[in-house]
Scaffold this motif. Structure first.
Motif, PDB file in Angstrom:
ATOM      1  N   TYR A  42       0.842  -1.192   0.000  1.00 51.34           N
ATOM      2  CA  TYR A  42       0.000   0.000   0.000  1.00 51.34           C
ATOM      3  C   TYR A  42       0.880   1.245   0.000  1.00 51.34           C
ATOM      4  N   GLN A  43       0.304   2.333  -0.509  1.00 47.32           N
ATOM      5  CA  GLN A  43       0.924   3.641  -0.429  1.00 47.32           C
ATOM      6  C   GLN A  43      -0.182   4.659  -0.196  1.00 47.32           C
ATOM      7  N   CYS A  44      -0.066   5.418   0.885  1.00 45.53           N
ATOM      8  CA  CYS A  44      -1.073   6.433   1.207  1.00 45.53           C
ATOM      9  C   CYS A  44      -0.338   7.653   1.744  1.00 45.53           C
ATOM     10  N   GLY A  45      -0.332   8.733   0.963  1.00 44.92           N
ATOM     11  CA  GLY A  45       0.453   9.895   1.349  1.00 44.92           C
ATOM     12  C   GLY A  45       1.914   9.506   1.427  1.00 44.92           C
ATOM     13  N   GLY A  46       2.541   9.787   2.545  1.00 49.92           N
ATOM     14  CA  GLY A  46       3.936   9.419   2.722  1.00 49.92           C
ATOM     15  C   GLY A  46       4.140   8.083   3.376  1.00 49.92           C
ATOM     16  N   GLU A  47       3.058   7.322   3.582  1.00 50.83           N
ATOM     17  CA  GLU A  47       3.145   6.022   4.255  1.00 50.83           C
ATOM     18  C   GLU A  47       3.106   4.896   3.222  1.00 50.83           C
ATOM     19  N   SER A  48       3.903   3.858   3.474  1.00 51.80           N
ATOM     20  CA  SER A  48       3.877   2.690   2.592  1.00 51.80           C
ATOM     21  C   SER A  48       4.255   1.460   3.393  1.00 51.80           C
ATOM     22  N   GLY A  49       3.869   0.294   2.883  1.00 48.90           N
ATOM     23  CA  GLY A  49       4.179  -0.944   3.568  1.00 48.90           C
ATOM     24  C   GLY A  49       3.414  -2.095   2.956  1.00 48.90           C
ATOM     25  N   GLU A  50       3.349  -3.195   3.678  1.00 53.48           N
ATOM     26  CA  GLU A  50       2.659  -4.404   3.213  1.00 53.48           C
ATOM     27  C   GLU A  50       1.598  -4.794   4.223  1.00 53.48           C
ATOM     28  N   ALA A  51       0.389  -4.998   3.750  1.00 53.04           N
ATOM     29  CA  ALA A  51      -0.714  -5.474   4.578  1.00 53.04           C
ATOM     30  C   ALA A  51      -0.946  -6.945   4.284  1.00 53.04           C
TER      31      ALA A  51
END
Length: 248
Positions: A55-64
């Motif tokens: 995922y990428q939302c604004g300045g946040e990213s990672g794996e769900a």
């Protein structure tokens, strides 16, 4: 009273009205490549019910991964990418912009948000993980996951909170198991729905106990949405007194 949809029927945006509700929308999002979701005037809760995705939302990213949740504030975009993941998207109107948050199952499982309710002797033992609780920054959501024991009941004793919160259940991680979802104000006019992997039940009001079959029990995401923004008291509910005066 309740609206019951099978997985293929939950693809595409379902407005609150189409679910027999006033505030909560829902959609099954199947990831095959890249999906862009826009929250608009709704705060969103995205729940991974199969597979995993970046995922990428604004300045946040990672794996769900399976059982993780993503809270997306109003007026935000989120990109999901991968192959084979399935998310349930819940939405609710919200007047305030809160903070994006990736809420991992491993995090919730390791602290006091993991509750065990019920009794083994009467078949009501279950695990509840409260991902978005009263302390979490949200306008209307109270969301989490419940796993019942094989052949056991959850949401017991029967309780209702229709004046304060409507609710949607999505059943997942059940394999070949099935369950029975009851919804009623009056037992003489009760509805009973056979629910399986990926099914959705929207509950505007009424008592809503359920049970799973012996081969795997019942497992579901719950998404409660408050009628009044900011009024998010999980225990503001009424039990069916003939079965008990408080949640076991």
């Amino acid at each position: 009273m309740a609206v019951h949809l099978k997985p293929e029927e939950t693809r595409g945006y379902h407005s609150p009205e189409s679910l027999g509700l006033v505030y909560c929308s829902a959609e099954r999002v199947e990831i095959a490549g890249t999906e862009l979701l826009k929250s608009g005037d709704e705060e969103l809760c995205l729940v991974c019910i199969a597979g995993k995705a970046f995922y990428q939302c604004g300045g946040e990213s990672g794996e769900a991964v399976l059982c993780d949740m993503l809270y997306v504030p109003v007026r935000s975009d989120i990109i999901l990418s991968g192959n084979g993941a399935v998310f349930m998207r819940f939405g609710a109107p919200c007047s305030r912009q809160y903070q994006f948050k990736h809420i991992s199952f491993s995090e919730v499982n390791g602290d006091s948000r993991h509750k065990v309710y019920g009794k083994a002797e009467n078949g009501t033992l279950r695990d509840v993980w409260n991902f978005i609780d009263e302390k979490f920054g949200s306008g209307r959501f109270l969301t989490g996951i419940c796993f019942g024991r094989d052949g056991g009941w959850t949401a017991w004793p029967p309780h209702e909170h229709g004046a304060e919160r409507e609710e949607v259940y999505v059943y997942f991680n059940m394999g070949e198991s099935f369950g029975l979802q009851c919804v009623y104000n009056d037992l003489d006019q009760a509805e009973a729905h056979v629910v399986r992997e990926g099914h959705l039940i929207a509950i505007p009001e009424g008592y809503h106990p359920n049970c799973g079959c012996p081969c795997g029990g019942i497992r579901y995401v719950y998404c409660m949405v408050s009628v009044k923004e900011g009024d998010r008291d999980f225990m503001n509910l009424r039990t069916q007194k003939i079965y008990g005066d408080r949640l076991e």
